[in-house]
Scaffold this active site. Structure first.
Site, PDB file in Angstrom:
ATOM      1  N   GLU A 352       0.806  -1.091   0.072  1.00  0.00           N
ATOM      2  CA  GLU A 352      -0.008   0.011  -0.012  1.00  0.00           C
ATOM      3  C   GLU A 352       0.997   1.278   0.008  1.00  0.00           C
ATOM      4  OE1 GLU A 352      -2.554  -0.203   3.347  1.00  0.00           O
ATOM      5  OE2 GLU A 352      -2.642   1.971   3.716  1.00  0.00           O
ATOM      6  N   HIS A 437      -3.242  -6.078  10.976  1.00  0.00           N
ATOM      7  CA  HIS A 437      -4.346  -7.157  10.084  1.00  0.00           C
ATOM      8  C   HIS A 437      -4.247  -8.402  11.060  1.00  0.00           C
ATOM      9  CE1 HIS A 437      -3.540  -4.654   6.057  1.00  0.00           C
ATOM     10  NE2 HIS A 437      -4.611  -4.057   7.007  1.00  0.00           N
ATOM     11  N   ASN A 475      -5.746  -5.987   2.084  1.00  0.00           N
ATOM     12  CA  ASN A 475      -6.219  -5.459   3.202  1.00  0.00           C
ATOM     13  C   ASN A 475      -7.614  -6.307   3.438  1.00  0.00           C
ATOM     14  OD1 ASN A 475      -4.857  -3.375   1.499  1.00  0.00           O
ATOM     15  ND2 ASN A 475      -4.872  -2.378   3.129  1.00  0.00           N
TER      16      ASN A 475
HETATM   17  P1  FAD Z   1     -12.870  -5.690  14.643  1.00  0.00           P
HETATM   18  O1  FAD Z   1     -13.407  -5.078  13.636  1.00  0.00           O
HETATM   19  O2  FAD Z   1     -11.574  -5.751  15.157  1.00  0.00           O
HETATM   20  O3  FAD Z   1     -14.046  -5.567  15.697  1.00  0.00           O
HETATM   21  C1  FAD Z   1     -14.226  -6.316  16.995  1.00  0.00           C
HETATM   22  C2  FAD Z   1     -14.808  -5.534  17.951  1.00  0.00           C
HETATM   23  O4  FAD Z   1     -15.097  -6.222  19.358  1.00  0.00           O
HETATM   24  C3  FAD Z   1     -13.964  -4.346  18.526  1.00  0.00           C
HETATM   25  O5  FAD Z   1     -14.482  -3.180  18.434  1.00  0.00           O
HETATM   26  C4  FAD Z   1     -13.579  -4.860  20.185  1.00  0.00           C
HETATM   27  O6  FAD Z   1     -13.447  -3.671  21.008  1.00  0.00           O
HETATM   28  C5  FAD Z   1     -14.597  -5.739  20.331  1.00  0.00           C
HETATM   29  N1  FAD Z   1     -14.413  -6.354  21.445  1.00  0.00           N
HETATM   30  C6  FAD Z   1     -13.259  -7.126  21.459  1.00  0.00           C
HETATM   31  N2  FAD Z   1     -13.161  -8.030  22.462  1.00  0.00           N
HETATM   32  C7  FAD Z   1     -14.264  -7.936  23.312  1.00  0.00           C
HETATM   33  C8  FAD Z   1     -15.170  -8.293  24.257  1.00  0.00           C
HETATM   34  N3  FAD Z   1     -14.318  -9.304  25.028  1.00  0.00           N
HETATM   35  N4  FAD Z   1     -16.380  -7.877  24.565  1.00  0.00           N
HETATM   36  C9  FAD Z   1     -16.843  -6.905  23.841  1.00  0.00           C
HETATM   37  N5  FAD Z   1     -16.556  -6.563  22.778  1.00  0.00           N
HETATM   38  C10 FAD Z   1     -15.282  -7.111  22.590  1.00  0.00           C
HETATM   39  N6  FAD Z   1      -8.407  -3.169   6.661  1.00  0.00           N
HETATM   40  C11 FAD Z   1      -8.632  -3.152   5.534  1.00  0.00           C
HETATM   41  O7  FAD Z   1      -9.206  -3.783   4.876  1.00  0.00           O
HETATM   42  N7  FAD Z   1      -8.212  -1.717   4.942  1.00  0.00           N
HETATM   43  C12 FAD Z   1      -7.370  -0.762   5.367  1.00  0.00           C
HETATM   44  O8  FAD Z   1      -7.349   0.273   5.125  1.00  0.00           O
HETATM   45  C13 FAD Z   1      -7.212  -1.107   6.974  1.00  0.00           C
HETATM   46  N8  FAD Z   1      -6.223  -0.270   7.701  1.00  0.00           N
HETATM   47  C14 FAD Z   1      -6.042  -0.361   9.100  1.00  0.00           C
HETATM   48  C15 FAD Z   1      -5.737   0.464   9.824  1.00  0.00           C
HETATM   49  C16 FAD Z   1      -5.352   0.132  11.104  1.00  0.00           C
HETATM   50  C17 FAD Z   1      -4.681   1.334  11.921  1.00  0.00           C
HETATM   51  C18 FAD Z   1      -5.871  -1.100  11.766  1.00  0.00           C
HETATM   52  C19 FAD Z   1      -5.819  -1.204  13.147  1.00  0.00           C
HETATM   53  C20 FAD Z   1      -6.634  -1.850  10.877  1.00  0.00           C
HETATM   54  C21 FAD Z   1      -6.788  -1.678   9.627  1.00  0.00           C
HETATM   55  N9  FAD Z   1      -7.406  -2.827   8.788  1.00  0.00           N
HETATM   56  C22 FAD Z   1      -7.700  -2.419   7.546  1.00  0.00           C
HETATM   57  C23 FAD Z   1      -8.006  -3.899   9.358  1.00  0.00           C
HETATM   58  C24 FAD Z   1      -9.516  -4.015   9.788  1.00  0.00           C
HETATM   59  O9  FAD Z   1      -9.809  -2.795  10.444  1.00  0.00           O
HETATM   60  C25 FAD Z   1      -9.670  -5.225  10.408  1.00  0.00           C
HETATM   61  O10 FAD Z   1      -9.291  -6.413   9.706  1.00  0.00           O
HETATM   62  C26 FAD Z   1     -11.333  -5.492  10.662  1.00  0.00           C
HETATM   63  O11 FAD Z   1     -11.561  -4.295  11.566  1.00  0.00           O
HETATM   64  C27 FAD Z   1     -11.666  -6.682  11.595  1.00  0.00           C
HETATM   65  O12 FAD Z   1     -12.763  -6.699  11.775  1.00  0.00           O
HETATM   66  P2  FAD Z   1     -13.490  -7.950  12.698  1.00  0.00           P
HETATM   67  O13 FAD Z   1     -14.863  -7.894  12.235  1.00  0.00           O
HETATM   68  O14 FAD Z   1     -12.789  -9.499  12.656  1.00  0.00           O
HETATM   69  O15 FAD Z   1     -13.126  -7.339  14.079  1.00  0.00           O
END
Ligand code: FAD
Length: 496
Positions: A352, A437, A475
């Site tokens: 990226e 990620h 990503n």
């Molecule tokens: P998450 O989005 O991580 O959601 C999980 C949620 O569960 C969180 O809000 C957390 O607080 C909550 N949680 C955890 N444990 C508990 C618990 N015990 N009780 C209650 N709640 C809880 N991906 C891309 O595709 N493009 C990008 O440009 C990109 N840029 C990124 C930049 C950064 C700085 C970061 C950190 C990540 C980036 N990503 C990007 C990755 C992407 O954001 C993640 O892959 C994605 O958010 C994961 O989705 P998910 O549904 O698995 O979990």
């Protein structure tokens, strides 16, 4: 309320959780979502909900007293500073050998991420999720995910003309001069809003560098898409600052233990609720940690031995290059990435072209590479310390560095340039201590069936990045969303 019963409980409000909540609600099911982070719906004393990337404050980090910025240094100076401990938006969670950055709050990673919304090339899909029907994904679920997320392409004529993408045009020039494929990637940012930012007619957000600690306008986080739609059904309730610690079977239902937190992270109440069905959507790390604990402590003894396995970092590695004086990257850099360099087939790397929104001219080109790193780690339960641990080793990033070098060694040789050595420490080229990620830990068709139903426990589901075996070649959030759309479709049809 404590003691309450809900039909469906969703743990976490990121991509997987938001898809589950919306589709279940549309099917007529009442859903309660629990989120350990804050709601992020109220402005601070500066009138803004989120802090700027260049001026982190208490809102920026999850329960830390000092920031842990991914780029820790600049020109020899450490950048981190003290902040009051607060339930801030970005968690820099430290495991042995790796720091895993994650969003905390209603919207999960969508609050902090770059919005880069990439659908992997179809020919690479079977290596990402071998048990999933690719034809169905590309005809139905990727399109559904992209529509739900509000993914669009940048206007390239505009992109070619604006100062805030000078850095990306330098990235394109260098990629193409070394014969690499430079590809535009879609995003969830509202491009019309960014055009107005540049024109000076609306408050600046991406153009002011907002991203890592939240974006106050323009970016379509889940709060503005899936979660807004879910709330509009009237069937979805969300409790913020509620952290799930246990899920156990009781009389054909599940008893869920929840800690309520205040903004200093102190537990102010412990509640139990019961649910017929529970969806684990706490993210790869959150879901894996919970399931590892529940299996090891005997709360859910039926879970199989795949729990905690297959965790990967999507091969993330960062680096900067020092450009010549004639290749200035610009004092104003839009925080929203628009493009990448694709050397996946030849070198195992997709880089990226990332912004470095410092507000000053750095003559640096900055990249976040996603690589085909084969290493996979495992979560295990440490009963003495009472926590889940990850056995990733720092040396396991070497394959990622080698793959990223297939791009940047070549570009440096062609341009007569060198790597920056000041961004991740003193004389350190590679940002190889972190990932943005996290993926895996409850792999589809291993820890669960082919639709995310956990083996060994009926009515428990995984529906987030924990299902994906460590790498997506790009990503990950579009793939996480599309897989969740696919799985919930079948689950609604057969289990409700
Ligand atoms: P998450 O989005 O991580 O959601 C999980 C949620 O569960 C969180 O809000 C957390 O607080 C909550 N949680 C955890 N444990 C508990 C618990 N015990 N009780 C209650 N709640 C809880 N991906 C891309 O595709 N493009 C990008 O440009 C990109 N840029 C990124 C930049 C950064 C700085 C970061 C950190 C990540 C980036 N990503 C990007 C990755 C992407 O954001 C993640 O892959 C994605 O958010 C994961 O989705 P998910 O549904 O698995 O979990």
């Amino acid at each position: 309320p404590p003691g309450a019963h809900v039909p469906v409980l969703v743990i976490g409000t990121g991509y997987g959780g938001s898809v589950a909540a919306l589709r279940l609600a549309q099917a007529g099911v009442d859903v309660h979502m629990l989120e350990m982070g804050m709601a992020w719906d109220t402005p601070g004393s500066d009138g803004k909900i989120f802090a700027n990337t260049t001026t982190p404050d208490h809102r920026s980090y999850w329960l830390r007293t000092k920031t842990k910025q991914p780029l820790s240094n600049f020109l020899g100076f450490p950048l981190d500073k003290d902040v009051p401990k607060y339930t801030g938006i970005l968690d820099a969670e430290e495991f042995s050998g790796i720091t895993v950055y994650q969003g905390r709050g209603v919207g999960g990673g969508s609050l902090v991420n770059g919005g880069m919304a990439v659908t992997p090339l179809r020919e690479r899909f079977s290596a990402i999720l071998p048990s999933v029907n690719a034809a169905e994904m590309y005809s139905t679920y990727y399109p559904r995910a992209n529509a739900g997320l509000g993914v669009t392409e940048v206007d390239q004529a505009w992109w070619n003309s604006v100062d805030c993408y000078q850095y990306a045009r330098v990235g394109r020039k260098h990629a193409q001069r070394s014969n690499f494929s430079f590809v535009f990637v879609p995003n969830v940012y509202d491009w019309d809003y960014m055009k107005k930012e540049v024109a000076g007619t609306v408050p600046k957000s991406a153009v002011a560098g907002e991203i890592l600690y939240g974006n106050n306008a323009g970016k379509k986080s889940l709060q503005k898409t899936y979660l807004a739609q879910a709330k509009a059904t009237g069937r979805v309730a969300i409790s913020a600052l509620h952290r799930v610690t246990s899920v156990t079977p009781a009389n054909g239902r599940y008893t869920v233990v929840v800690e309520q937190l205040d903004t200093s992270g102190t537990v102010t109440a412990t509640k139990t609720v019961t649910a017929n069905k529970v969806f684990f959507a706490a993210g790869s790390v959150g879901t894996s940690k919970l399931l590892t604990r529940l299996k090891a402590t005997g709360a859910l003894p039926g879970l199989n031995n795949e729990i905690g396995k297959g965790w990967g970092d999507n091969g993330n590695v960062m680096c900067g290059r020092a450009n010549h004086l004639w290749d200035a990257t610009g004092t104003v850099q839009a925080s929203i990435p628009t493009a990448g360099i694709d050397n996946w087939d030849a070198g195992g790397a997709f880089a990226e072209v990332a912004p470095l929104p410092t507000g000053i001219e750095t003559w640096a080109s900055f990249y976040l590479s996603i690589t085909k790193n084969p290493n996979r780690a495992q979560f295990t339960w440490n009963s003495t310390a009472n926590r889940a641990e990850l056995n990733w080793q720092a040396a396991w990033k070497q394959p990622s560095i080698d793959m990223a070098k297939t791009i940047f060694d070549k570009i440096n040789a062609k341009e007569g340039t060198i790597y920056r050595t000041d961004l991740f420490g003193v004389y350190k080229i590679w940002g190889d201590h972190l990932t943005y990620h996290p993926l895996g830990g409850a792999i589809l068709n291993k820890a669960t069936d082919n639709y995310g139903r956990l083996h060994g426990c009926s009515n428990l589901y995984v529906i987030d990045g924990a299902l994906i075996p460590g790498n997506t070649s790009v990503n990950p959030f579009v793939t996480i969303t599309a897989l969740a759309e696919r799985n919930i479709d079948t689950i609604i049809r057969t289990d409700f």
